[in-house]
Enzyme design. Sequence first.
Site, short mmCIF file in Angstrom:
data_model
loop_
_atom_site.label_atom_id
_atom_site.label_comp_id
_atom_site.label_asym_id
_atom_site.label_seq_id
_atom_site.Cartn_x
_atom_site.Cartn_y
_atom_site.Cartn_z
N TYR A 1 25.42 -0.14 0.79
CA TYR A 1 24.27 0.15 1.61
C TYR A 1 23.01 0.20 0.99
O TYR A 1 21.96 0.37 1.66
CB TYR A 1 24.56 1.50 2.35
CG TYR A 1 24.86 2.59 1.38
CD1 TYR A 1 24.04 3.53 0.85
CD2 TYR A 1 26.23 3.14 1.65
CE1 TYR A 1 24.40 4.36 0.09
CE2 TYR A 1 26.75 4.21 0.72
CZ TYR A 1 25.69 4.76 -0.01
OH TYR A 1 25.98 5.77 -1.06
N LYS A 2 23.08 -0.18 -0.48
CA LYS A 2 21.55 0.26 -1.01
C LYS A 2 21.04 -1.35 -1.00
O LYS A 2 20.65 -1.77 -0.17
CB LYS A 2 21.97 0.93 -2.39
CG LYS A 2 22.10 2.29 -2.22
CD LYS A 2 22.50 3.18 -3.28
CE LYS A 2 22.61 4.53 -3.15
NZ LYS A 2 23.41 5.26 -4.28
N ARG B 1 10.29 9.02 -5.73
CA ARG B 1 10.96 7.80 -6.05
C ARG B 1 10.53 6.75 -4.97
O ARG B 1 10.79 6.84 -4.07
CB ARG B 1 12.49 8.36 -5.99
CG ARG B 1 13.37 7.31 -6.49
CD ARG B 1 14.67 7.80 -6.69
NE ARG B 1 15.41 7.71 -5.08
CZ ARG B 1 16.79 7.73 -5.08
NH1 ARG B 1 17.51 7.70 -6.10
NH2 ARG B 1 16.99 7.52 -3.84
#
Length: 419
Positions: free
Chosen positions: A229-230, A378
């Site tokens: 899913y990244k 991030r």
Amino acid sequence: MLADVTAAALVLHDQQDPLAAKRDAFVLPANTLYLDGNSLGAMPKAAAVRAQQVLAAQWAQDLIKSWNTHQWIDLPQTVGEKIAPLLGAAPGQVICCDSTSVNLFKVLSCAMLMQTGRVKVLSQAGNFPTDLYMVQGLASLLGEQHCQLVLANDSIDNQALEQAITEEVAVLLLTQVDFRSGRLLDMQRLTQLAHAKGVLVIWDLAHSAGALPIELDICQVDFAVGCGYKYLNGGPGAPAFLYAAKRHHARLTQPLSGWMGHQAPFNFDNTYQKAPGITQFLTGTPAILSMSVLDAALEVFADVDMATVREKSLALSSIFHQLVQQQGSLHALQLLTPLEPAERGSQLAYQHPNAYALCQALIKQGVIADFRSPNILRLGFTPLYTRYVDVGTAVAILANIVSSNEYLKPEYAIKQKVT
Ligand SMILES: *Cc1c(COP(=O)(O)O)cnc(C)c1O
């Protein structure tokens, strides 16, 4: 000192970008700059089409026949083979199943069983918690006399880590790109050092698969796991993947010996006999809906050269940081990520005392980033759908949030469940 990055230069970069056309393969919401594809990739258009097909044409119409007629039963292998080239893996070594955490348990158990007289699992302090927790779980199941987690300090030069790789260690468990700092480890060097001491190596590729070229076979890695899913854009909770080097297949025993990993599941035998090859890593029935979506999402990579992706990823992040440095108001942001290209993945991490509020204020203004405890902002760079101009706009919005003190508004301090 580099010359200032201008708006015109960013437009020119986009015009010359060999990946520019890929953006059209994704659905991207209006007025949103998405710098969080390292946490949840954006949705490929093909994924939405496939989801509809699987629901309406396969499940609804063909029902259980679909296991054969639509090859649902082979999906873990099919998707595994689509992921394999992104990992530098020859066929027959990658399979799609379960979550990264569960896959880690399987390969970790296999690796421990392959070692005799060694009980230590060496990892790094600061590794992604689930990696450490899975070792702790196995240690509590087997007992300290069979499995012990040892953590090396997370130093910039990896000296502590390299010194800790000794003949007492059974397994070295590392994440290639650190989820907080974005630091990239040298897979070839560390794998070699480990092998020289008889240590087996497991790499977690959660933040590197689909983000940079990986050479599992060339590096002679033993096992690897990673997320769907990244950077692979498989959708929320997409199934994960697992790599096991072919040379080990015959002698592996994985503990989650479910029927899908049996050599003949439909014989319904009382006794487990593992399937040959990578199929032995399956446990239960594959999640067909989400695995089909991941399968479609991977089509985006079919004609993509990972070296090109890597080049753009480094360019996007370098330009982002250069723009941050050009903004006087952003001096309080401390870059945690190494700037050296060989030492960083596809994200930037900045420390700031108000990182959480900064992140919330950015999200409010349409720049999606994330926060990692205790003080990290991030930003992930996904070259398939992020433009150079987006980077310019994101930094301008960030600078404005800081110089106007917008981020100090109380609403941005309210902690959400997911950060
Ligand atoms: C995201 C991530 C995971 C996630 O594991 P799941 O089981 O999919 O929740 C694991 N390891 C690392 C290093 C990660 O970044």
